[in-house]
Scaffold this active site. Sequence first.
Site, PDB file in Angstrom:
ATOM      1  CB  THR A   1      -0.829   0.034   1.228  1.00 24.24           C
ATOM      2  OG1 THR A   1      -1.976  -1.224   1.261  1.00 24.24           O
ATOM      3  CG2 THR A   1      -1.700   1.350   1.492  1.00 24.24           C
TER       4      THR A   1
ATOM      5  CD  GLN B   1      -3.141  -7.834  -2.403  1.00 22.12           C
ATOM      6  OE1 GLN B   1      -3.109  -6.694  -1.777  1.00 22.12           O
ATOM      7  NE2 GLN B   1      -2.477  -8.667  -1.483  1.00 22.12           N
TER       8      GLN B   1
ATOM      9  CG  HIS C   1      -5.376  -8.961   0.437  1.00 20.72           C
ATOM     10  ND1 HIS C   1      -4.841  -9.769   1.447  1.00 20.72           N
ATOM     11  CD2 HIS C   1      -5.013  -7.556   0.795  1.00 20.72           C
ATOM     12  CE1 HIS C   1      -3.992  -8.928   1.979  1.00 20.72           C
ATOM     13  NE2 HIS C   1      -3.989  -7.736   1.914  1.00 20.72           N
TER      14      HIS C   1
ATOM     15  CG  ASN D   1      -1.711  -9.288   5.670  1.00 22.37           C
ATOM     16  OD1 ASN D   1      -1.167 -10.192   6.133  1.00 22.37           O
ATOM     17  ND2 ASN D   1      -1.068  -8.904   4.550  1.00 22.37           N
TER      18      ASN D   1
ATOM     19  CE1 TYR E   1      -6.696  -3.979   5.840  1.00 20.70           C
ATOM     20  CE2 TYR E   1      -5.328  -5.533   5.059  1.00 20.70           C
ATOM     21  CZ  TYR E   1      -5.508  -4.195   5.690  1.00 20.70           C
ATOM     22  OH  TYR E   1      -4.353  -3.481   5.861  1.00 20.70           O
TER      23      TYR E   1
ATOM     24  NE  ARG F   1      -0.212 -10.546   1.087  1.00 23.67           N
ATOM     25  CZ  ARG F   1       1.019 -10.576   1.404  1.00 23.67           C
ATOM     26  NH1 ARG F   1       2.083 -11.347   0.969  1.00 23.67           N
ATOM     27  NH2 ARG F   1       1.524  -9.596   2.101  1.00 23.67           N
TER      28      ARG F   1
ATOM     29  CG  ASN G   1      -5.428  -4.772   9.883  1.00 19.80           C
ATOM     30  OD1 ASN G   1      -5.211  -3.796  10.377  1.00 19.80           O
ATOM     31  ND2 ASN G   1      -5.140  -5.003   8.689  1.00 19.80           N
TER      32      ASN G   1
ATOM     33  N   GLY H   1       9.280  -7.146  -0.211  1.00 23.11           N
ATOM     34  CA  GLY H   1       8.603  -6.071  -0.219  1.00 23.11           C
ATOM     35  C   GLY H   1       9.525  -4.812  -0.005  1.00 23.11           C
TER      36      GLY H   1
HETATM   37  C1  PHB Z   1      -1.700  -1.480   4.960  1.00 26.56           C
HETATM   38  O1  PHB Z   1      -1.963  -0.435   4.274  1.00 26.56           O
HETATM   39  O2  PHB Z   1      -1.129  -1.341   6.144  1.00 26.56           O
HETATM   40  C2  PHB Z   1      -1.784  -2.683   4.625  1.00 26.56           C
HETATM   41  C3  PHB Z   1      -2.362  -3.060   3.320  1.00 26.56           C
HETATM   42  C4  PHB Z   1      -2.556  -4.225   3.078  1.00 26.56           C
HETATM   43  C5  PHB Z   1      -1.827  -5.527   3.413  1.00 26.56           C
HETATM   44  C6  PHB Z   1      -1.192  -5.165   4.810  1.00 26.56           C
HETATM   45  C7  PHB Z   1      -0.925  -3.991   5.203  1.00 26.56           C
HETATM   46  O3  PHB Z   1      -2.182  -6.641   3.137  1.00 26.56           O
END
Ligand code: PHB
Length: 361
Positions: free
Chosen positions: A27, A100, A176, A179, A181, A228, A236, A315
């Site tokens: 992001t 994604q 996605h 993480n 979401y 993913r 989160n 990353g």
């Molecule tokens: C974030 O914006 O912090 C973020 C977004 C997507 C992810 C992990 C972190 O998979």
Amino acid sequence: MSNKELFDEVTIGNLKLSNRIVMAPMTRNRAAEGNVPQAINAEYYRQRASAGLIITEASQVSPEGVGYPATPGIHNQQQVDGWKMVTDAVHEEGGHIYLQLWYCGRISHPDLLPDNQTPVAPSAIRPDGEAVTFEGMKAFVEPRALTIDEIKDIVSQYKGAAEKAKQAGFDGIEVHAANGYLIDQFLRDGSNHRSDEYGGSVENRMRLLDEVLDVVSEVWDSRSIGVRLSPENSYNSMSDSDPQSHFEYFITQLNKRDLAYIHLLEGDMMSESRDVDYRALRDTYDGIYMANNGYDKQRAQTALTNGDCDLVAIGVPFLANPDLVYRYENDLPLNEADQATFYGGDETGYTDYPFADKEVA
Ligand code: PHB
């Protein structure tokens, strides 16, 4: 042991990648007004096109899926046109790029949503922590539990986004499901307390991911779809009572789909802990396994050599080194990443990281 090398060509689905180094989704909050990708985003991805594969930053499938300011969407024509600039740029350089697909769910805030709606989730469980809003950080609110009709509507939003990803010229899509979401909120039992067919058993908690994969597979060949997952990432406000067995189940189910790959955020973004046996998960999966989280050249090559993975997603080093593959291949020093410019802003800390001088190398 295996004889995989970082710089080997590898075929995933219908694509031949020139190496096993993937640019991980990150992001960057630099979309234009209306969450539309713009020229500077195309330049950023163009610079990094020597990755075997780029996975874009997460892109929301609808206005209701937003969770942060200035993240790009994939639900209207302007966004398709913006992303087309990105895919054209990457393809001109001979690279490959997956989009994604994202729906943030409870990791959002009324300030970011149409009509200041309350964020949604499998269950009305407020995450600890704060949302990023246009006015700075604000405490997460208690989300509203989705109705079954609303879940079906979100599934159809994924189909629309998958169609738009195709129009925008992507080589594939990554769903996605990690993480913290929305899809992950359904998968893991810390955030999913439902008692209907979307909660309780592993089979039920996987239903949303399954339905999303069913509809996007009507648009894309399954071998152009990645997923993913992040079994033990606490980021989160996430938790699960038994990530090893639950994710072994999910991955076993994914074997039936002949996907491009599964992409594992291994361990925890918030700590060094690593309790899940990823080799066991890897051995559960019949297809391509992409490893991610804290890999450098050495760790990546070791993991490939040991047969622990087939691809490695990198990353932060990729953010700071547009020519990361060249630098790795030639053992060149790396640029340091500047954390202050990770999220939002302009070309500073985005498209101005220097390339290594090829003359010297
Ligand atoms: C974030 O914006 O912090 C973020 C977004 C997507 C992810 C992990 C972190 O998979």
